[in-house]
Design a protein around this motif. Structure first.
Motif, PDB file in Angstrom:
ATOM      1  N   ALA A 376     -17.376  -4.034  -9.090  1.00 18.14           N
ATOM      2  CA  ALA A 376     -16.777  -2.750  -9.465  1.00 18.14           C
ATOM      3  C   ALA A 376     -15.769  -2.245  -8.431  1.00 18.14           C
ATOM      4  N   LEU A 377     -16.196  -2.236  -7.160  1.00 21.78           N
ATOM      5  CA  LEU A 377     -15.308  -1.691  -6.129  1.00 21.78           C
ATOM      6  C   LEU A 377     -14.055  -2.559  -5.937  1.00 21.78           C
ATOM      7  N   PRO A 378     -14.217  -3.892  -5.791  1.00 21.58           N
ATOM      8  CA  PRO A 378     -13.014  -4.728  -5.712  1.00 21.58           C
ATOM      9  C   PRO A 378     -12.112  -4.561  -6.943  1.00 21.58           C
ATOM     10  N   ALA A 379     -12.706  -4.424  -8.111  1.00 18.87           N
ATOM     11  CA  ALA A 379     -11.911  -4.281  -9.334  1.00 18.87           C
ATOM     12  C   ALA A 379     -11.138  -2.966  -9.309  1.00 18.87           C
ATOM     13  N   TRP A 380     -11.785  -1.927  -8.824  1.00 15.74           N
ATOM     14  CA  TRP A 380     -11.142  -0.605  -8.703  1.00 15.74           C
ATOM     15  C   TRP A 380      -9.963  -0.687  -7.752  1.00 15.74           C
ATOM     16  N   GLN A 381     -10.187  -1.378  -6.621  1.00 13.77           N
ATOM     17  CA  GLN A 381      -9.116  -1.597  -5.641  1.00 13.77           C
ATOM     18  C   GLN A 381      -7.940  -2.345  -6.270  1.00 13.77           C
ATOM     19  N   ALA A 382      -8.276  -3.368  -7.017  1.00 13.09           N
ATOM     20  CA  ALA A 382      -7.232  -4.192  -7.635  1.00 13.09           C
ATOM     21  C   ALA A 382      -6.401  -3.367  -8.607  1.00 13.09           C
ATOM     22  N   ALA A 383      -7.098  -2.508  -9.368  1.00 13.58           N
ATOM     23  CA  ALA A 383      -6.417  -1.703 -10.378  1.00 13.58           C
ATOM     24  C   ALA A 383      -5.442  -0.735  -9.722  1.00 13.58           C
ATOM     25  N   ARG A 384      -5.718  -0.346  -8.471  1.00 18.39           N
ATOM     26  CA  ARG A 384      -4.856   0.637  -7.816  1.00 18.39           C
ATOM     27  C   ARG A 384      -3.779  -0.021  -6.966  1.00 18.39           C
ATOM     28  N   THR A 385      -3.550  -1.300  -7.145  1.00 20.33           N
ATOM     29  CA  THR A 385      -2.530  -1.994  -6.364  1.00 20.33           C
ATOM     30  C   THR A 385      -1.184  -1.280  -6.534  1.00 20.33           C
ATOM     31  N   PRO A 386      -0.622  -0.748  -5.417  1.00 21.01           N
ATOM     32  CA  PRO A 386       0.666  -0.064  -5.537  1.00 21.01           C
ATOM     33  C   PRO A 386       1.782  -1.101  -5.693  1.00 21.01           C
ATOM     34  N   ILE A 387       2.604  -0.932  -6.726  1.00 18.99           N
ATOM     35  CA  ILE A 387       3.607  -1.967  -7.010  1.00 18.99           C
ATOM     36  C   ILE A 387       4.712  -2.017  -5.964  1.00 18.99           C
ATOM     37  N   SER A 388       5.352  -0.883  -5.782  1.00 19.59           N
ATOM     38  CA  SER A 388       6.564  -0.907  -4.945  1.00 19.59           C
ATOM     39  C   SER A 388       6.243  -1.235  -3.494  1.00 19.59           C
ATOM     40  N   GLU A 389       5.195  -0.591  -2.947  1.00 18.73           N
ATOM     41  CA  GLU A 389       4.872  -0.836  -1.525  1.00 18.73           C
ATOM     42  C   GLU A 389       4.530  -2.294  -1.290  1.00 18.73           C
ATOM     43  N   THR A 390       3.713  -2.862  -2.203  1.00 18.79           N
ATOM     44  CA  THR A 390       3.272  -4.241  -2.018  1.00 18.79           C
ATOM     45  C   THR A 390       4.457  -5.187  -2.082  1.00 18.79           C
ATOM     46  N   LEU A 391       5.291  -4.973  -3.083  1.00 22.63           N
ATOM     47  CA  LEU A 391       6.414  -5.887  -3.247  1.00 22.63           C
ATOM     48  C   LEU A 391       7.463  -5.684  -2.163  1.00 22.63           C
ATOM     49  N   ALA A 392       7.577  -4.454  -1.613  1.00 18.66           N
ATOM     50  CA  ALA A 392       8.517  -4.193  -0.527  1.00 18.66           C
ATOM     51  C   ALA A 392       8.118  -4.970   0.706  1.00 18.66           C
ATOM     52  N   ASP A 393       6.778  -5.133   0.882  1.00 24.23           N
ATOM     53  CA  ASP A 393       6.249  -5.892   2.011  1.00 24.23           C
ATOM     54  C   ASP A 393       6.529  -7.381   1.902  1.00 24.23           C
ATOM     55  N   ALA A 394       6.642  -7.826   0.651  1.00 24.31           N
ATOM     56  CA  ALA A 394       6.639  -9.273   0.421  1.00 24.31           C
ATOM     57  C   ALA A 394       7.825  -9.973   1.065  1.00 24.31           C
TER      58      ALA A 394
END
Lengths: 394, 141
Positions: A376-394
């Motif tokens: 449940a908790l990992p799934a909740w974390q996954a669902a909240r993956t911020p798109i722009s910040e994550t991809l900006a890091d990439a």
């Protein structure tokens, strides 16, 4: 590619931690399943074979040993009692029915039981072939002995002294099989039945010539008229005679209580393993998140709503626990097959047949809950993956 | 007047449907005088109950004791004043320290489990029979 398949693929993209979680689940579920089946089989066998035997009378010694030897035929007898003493006791008004037993010899590890023909009625057994014994040295073979040793009507064999195979044989007194029993579902299946006099005849030569030894038997099974008999007779027998009486129901209840501690310890251990496996599932999913955040952000940009990511990780948890459950149930049965082989060889009791127990069905529900909670908790974390910040890091 | 009427009404049901909590001491006063000889080495005394015990005959009672299983699958049990090691069967305790249970619903109990039962007590003074029987027995939590 659908979500179920994707989750499954994701799991095996990190085989190490997936295998570790699976292994823990298999251990936990397998152990629980094994203990459940084993104690059920044991209890069934213990209760089924003691059914209808209120008292056992034999030589003084350990009551448990007397019950294990005379009712279950897995222990050595406590000694012999005089036939005359037993016959006096059999006239007791509290007795509804009684059955004299004489044992101590065997053939190929299967016990030869001297008794009278009412044994068939006592154990609710029926002949499949041949007839009951009429004179000494005639044998009626129990169903599973006949099958394992290939005995049929007309077979002839020599008994060995003692209860293990390979001991000294009584070569001057051949036994002849005159009947074979249909499976009775109790201890009779693994016994070779004969007349009481056979046992005396086989051992006659052991006494000096001309000296007539008084006839002896090993034990007497008793069915009482009522509860008073079961409670009062042992005391009278133990105080007033040279014999000892034991109540199978009491001895078995005490034995099961002792075995219950062992089973409870194993079950406790299994629960600890299950808790650890739940933690392992959680950690495995949670740590995988950071390395997967780019692909998850990518899934979001491709139109995946947060719910899709949530479901994906949740399915991973469920895949893990369900696979672990299936493999654990399988492992428990494999363990039972091996344990059953050992028990069959040692005691000739059959431990086969493994239905999907109610407790195992409850375990399935529990395992599903474990999967959901851990994911449940990992799934909740996954669902909240911020798109722009994550991809900006990439 | 009104108050005493109230009291009568209040307690009447309790008196009518009395379920008396009894102890094994209440059942102790049994004499076994008339000895009956049966067979060469067996004899039994026939029970005669004291009047306070006779009053309990047919009454609903509540009693606590140790379980002695006679047939676990058949739900056949005896309730005993003492645990297995010192019960009637093995120790010095008398016949009046055990009671045959006729359970309302079959249930499993294990040896020496301490259980409180509610049921109808019947006295039995026949030789070679247990003196006390508890029928419709159900466990009281």
């Amino acid at each position: 590619m659908n979500l179920f398949f994707l989750s499954w693929k994701n799991l095996w993209a990190r085989p190490g931690s997936t295998l570790l979680s699976l292994l823990l689940l298999v251990l936990g579920v397998g152990l629980i399943s094994f203990v459940l089946h084993f104690s059920e089989k044991l209890e069934n066998n213990l209760i089924r074979n003691a059914k209808g035997t209120d008292l056992v009378v034999g030589a003084k010694g350990s009551p448990l040993q007397l019950v294990l030897s005379a009712v279950y035929h897995i222990d050595n007898p406590t000694g012999n009692i005089l036939l005359a003493d037993a016959d006096t006791l059999r006239m007791h008004p509290m007795i509804k029915q009684s059955l004299p037993l004489s044992y101590g010899d065997s053939y190929q590890g299967f016990r030869i039981l001297g008794t009278d023909t009412s044994a068939l009625r006592w154990y609710d057994a029926h002949l499949k072939a041949g007839r009951v014994w009429g004179k000494s040295l005639e044998i009626v073979a129990g169903a599973s002995v006949a099958e394992k040793l290939g005995l049929e009507v007309g077979s002839v064999f020599f008994s060995t002294h003692g209860l293990v195979s390979g001991a000294e044989a009584h070569e001057d007194a051949p036994f002849k099989v005159v009947g074979v029993l249909a499976p009775a579902g109790n201890v009779l299946d693994q016994l070779l039945l004969t007349d009481l006099s056979s046992v005396w005849e086989v051992h006659e030569h052991e006494h000096p010539e001309g000296e007539e030894a008084p006839h002896q038997i090993t034990a007497l099974l008793i069915r009482c008229q009522n509860a008073f008999g079961i409670l009062a007779m042992p005391r009278q027998i133990n105080e007033n005679t040279r014999m000892m009486a034991a109540v199978p129901a009491f001895e078995i209840s005490r034995l099961m209580k002792l075995l219950g501690f062992g089973a409870a310890t194993l079950r406790g251990l299994a629960w600890v393993i299950l808790v650890v496996s739940a933690i392992s599932v959680f950690i495995s999913l949670y740590t995988s998140l950071s390395s997967r955040k780019y692909e998850m952000a990518l899934m979001r940009t491709m139109g995946g709503i947060p719910l899709v990511l949530f479901a994906m990780v949740l399915f991973e948890g469920l895949w893990l626990t369900l696979t672990g459950y299936a493999a654990g149930i399988f492992a428990g049965r494999v363990g039972m097959i091996f344990a059953g082989k050992v028990i069959d060889k040692q005691y000739h009791y059959s431990f086969t047949g493994m239905p999907w127990l109610k407790a195992e069905q409850k375990l399935l529900a529990l395992v599903i809950v474990i999967g959901i909670v851990a994911a449940a908790l990992p799934a909740w974390q996954a669902a909240r993956t911020p798109i722009s910040e994550t991809l900006a890091d990439a | 007047m009104l108050r005493s009427l109230f009291l009568v009404v209040w307690f009447a049901p309790a008196l009518l449907f009395s379920q008396q909590k009894i102890s094994w001491d209440d059942l102790k006063a049994v004499k076994y005088d008339k000895v009956e000889r049966v067979g060469p080495m067996w004899w039994y005394g026939q029970a005669s109950f004291a009047s306070q015990i006779q009053q309990l005959n047919g009454k609903e009672v509540i009693i606590q004791g140790y379980i002695l299983p006679l047939d676990e699958t058949g739900g056949y049990y005896v309730l005993s004043r003492n645990p297995y090691s010192t019960c009637f069967f093995c120790g010095a305790a008398g016949q009046e320290s055990v009671m045959e249970l006729k359970l309302e619903k079959p249930q499993r109990y294990s040896m020496d489990q301490v259980v409180t039962f509610r049921g109808i007590l019947t006295l039995d003074n026949r030789a070679m029979s247990l003196n006390y029987h508890l029928s419709n027995a159900r466990q009281v939590k």
